[in-house]
Design a protein around this motif. Sequence first.
Motif, PDB file in Angstrom:
ATOM      1  N   UNK A 159      19.922  -2.439 -44.395  1.00 17.42           N
ATOM      2  CA  UNK A 159      19.716  -2.994 -42.990  1.00 17.42           C
ATOM      3  C   UNK A 159      20.241  -1.165 -42.037  1.00 17.42           C
ATOM      4  N   UNK A 160      18.604  -1.241 -41.768  1.00 17.93           N
ATOM      5  CA  UNK A 160      18.423   0.563 -40.923  1.00 17.93           C
ATOM      6  C   UNK A 160      17.131   0.243 -39.613  1.00 17.93           C
ATOM      7  N   UNK A 161      16.687   0.655 -38.797  1.00 16.57           N
ATOM      8  CA  UNK A 161      15.503   1.050 -37.898  1.00 16.57           C
ATOM      9  C   UNK A 161      14.448   1.845 -39.617  1.00 16.57           C
ATOM     10  N   UNK A 162      13.809   1.341 -39.088  1.00 17.20           N
ATOM     11  CA  UNK A 162      12.244   1.983 -40.342  1.00 17.20           C
ATOM     12  C   UNK A 162      11.066   1.362 -39.753  1.00 17.20           C
ATOM     13  N   UNK A 163      10.527   2.876 -39.646  1.00 11.58           N
ATOM     14  CA  UNK A 163       8.916   2.920 -39.663  1.00 11.58           C
ATOM     15  C   UNK A 163       8.165   1.718 -40.489  1.00 11.58           C
ATOM     16  N   UNK A 164       7.077   0.971 -40.471  1.00 11.78           N
ATOM     17  CA  UNK A 164       6.757  -0.256 -41.105  1.00 11.78           C
ATOM     18  C   UNK A 164       5.359   0.386 -41.276  1.00 11.78           C
ATOM     19  N   UNK A 165       5.009   0.348 -42.167  1.00 15.94           N
ATOM     20  CA  UNK A 165       2.879  -0.107 -42.534  1.00 15.94           C
ATOM     21  C   UNK A 165       2.680  -0.799 -42.703  1.00 15.94           C
ATOM     22  N   UNK A 166       1.940  -1.384 -41.867  1.00 18.11           N
ATOM     23  CA  UNK A 166       0.770  -2.624 -41.569  1.00 18.11           C
ATOM     24  C   UNK A 166      -0.100  -3.081 -42.950  1.00 18.11           C
TER      25      UNK A 166
END
Length: 520
Positions: A159-166
Amino acid sequence: MSDPYYITTAISYPNGPPHIGHAYEAIAADVIARFQRLRGREVRFQTGTDEHGLKMARKAQEQGRTARELADEMASYFQDMCTALNVSHDRFIRTVEDDHHRASQAIWQAMKAKGDLYLDRYEGWYSVRDEAYYDESELSQTEAGEKLSPQGTPVEWTVEESWFFRLSKYQEPLLELLNTPGFLRPESRRNEMIAFVEQGLRDLSVSRTSFDWGVKVPGSDDHVMYVWVDALTNYLTGLGYPDETEDMAKFWPANLHLIGKDIVRFHTIYWPAFLMSADLPVPQQVFGHGFLLNRGQKESKSLGNVTDPLELAEKFEVDPLRYFLMREVAFGQDGSYSPEAIVTRANAELANSFGNLAQRTLSMIAKNLDGQLEPVTLAEVDNALLAQVRSACAVELPQKFDELAFSNGIEAWIKAVYACNQYVDEQAPWTLKKTDPERMKIVLLTLFMTLRDLAIAIQPVVPERAASLLDQLGIPDDERSYASLDDPEWYQRLADSDYAVAKPTPVFPRLETPEADEAA
């Protein structure tokens, strides 16, 4: 053929020393690179190490040193392996290098400019060993309740903050790509990836905040890139990306990414999607080869059956080992090896067949013809042998190597070797010496011509030994390409020169069968 050719291996994760699987991929890629060079193509061949990620950070912490110290030590083992196995790469790339950080940040910024990156919260299963995220549906469970990835590795809830790729945005373009003939081979891998994409793609977490050993995310210094964004970009780094270099213009898109079957998803779904997002061409082909098994078992530290490829190379010598790996296993499928199998194959085909053919032919020319070459008028049986050898060397082997069917190409080559040995037995030049010396001369010089073709053709697989034989045949360095096989004047030029065949040095001495305790 003068068109450029760019081939890469997967970059190895150096949390442990190289094993036979690393050697197998490096040798296969080297065979392809040498094969394409011999066809006259300008080749760029890249390999290296993937040194970031949580595995490396944790292992370094366990050992009480920095991740960079660990990376420097471990990367050197993979560089030593390439040197020992005669792997002719043009660049050995390390992901800790400054130009790679720059390239990774550039492709990140290109994907962000496209609107394909967004910040959110990640909750899900992650395998540290695979450096991969998995959906609950992909996991299995042990009797003790431990959840495992499809590769059998432990997963942990993250569980952590993350950048996501579409990634979901690219589902249809990826299906179209996967359905493009030749993009992904073998066919079984292609079918697996099509099925995976058709199930529906979810957006992909592409950054981590729980550790800091990696490439910093531009504008989010508390984030490092998910190791696969970083790792896959190495294929561009080596060509000078993001600069508009001559190498980028010449060699991208890559002709071939050669990888293990366990990382096909990353190379045929994630990587093409990243490239599409960054408005870059996708690679022409990805080939997912099989695993090399130790006596039928996958190598693992727990089983105590991990093989050091440098020890194998030292015990059996490099070229016989290379020959065995390319000959024994149908490329793309899983295969098995053992010390006894290496010795059996190398002795039967290299020492007893090809090596013996070369040794007795050159010995008889040196002894009975004073090493002299001269034009001769060939009989029908001589021309038939030359035609068979020429077909195997100039047509069948190259065709199969083009298809990455190495074992089939070598099969055509060894059949030509067998035909030469049968010709020797039938013609019996040792008897002709007494009954028909002129015919003996024709037979020996016919065999000389076949040796030249056979040695040129097999160079990608056994480069050192083939070069040694070509030296003994007096073939100049600039007449050893595949195009030279179609040169009708080569023998006349050599006969007109002052070259004389000397007493030969054995090219393929027999290997010793390993002791029982070593083979166990």
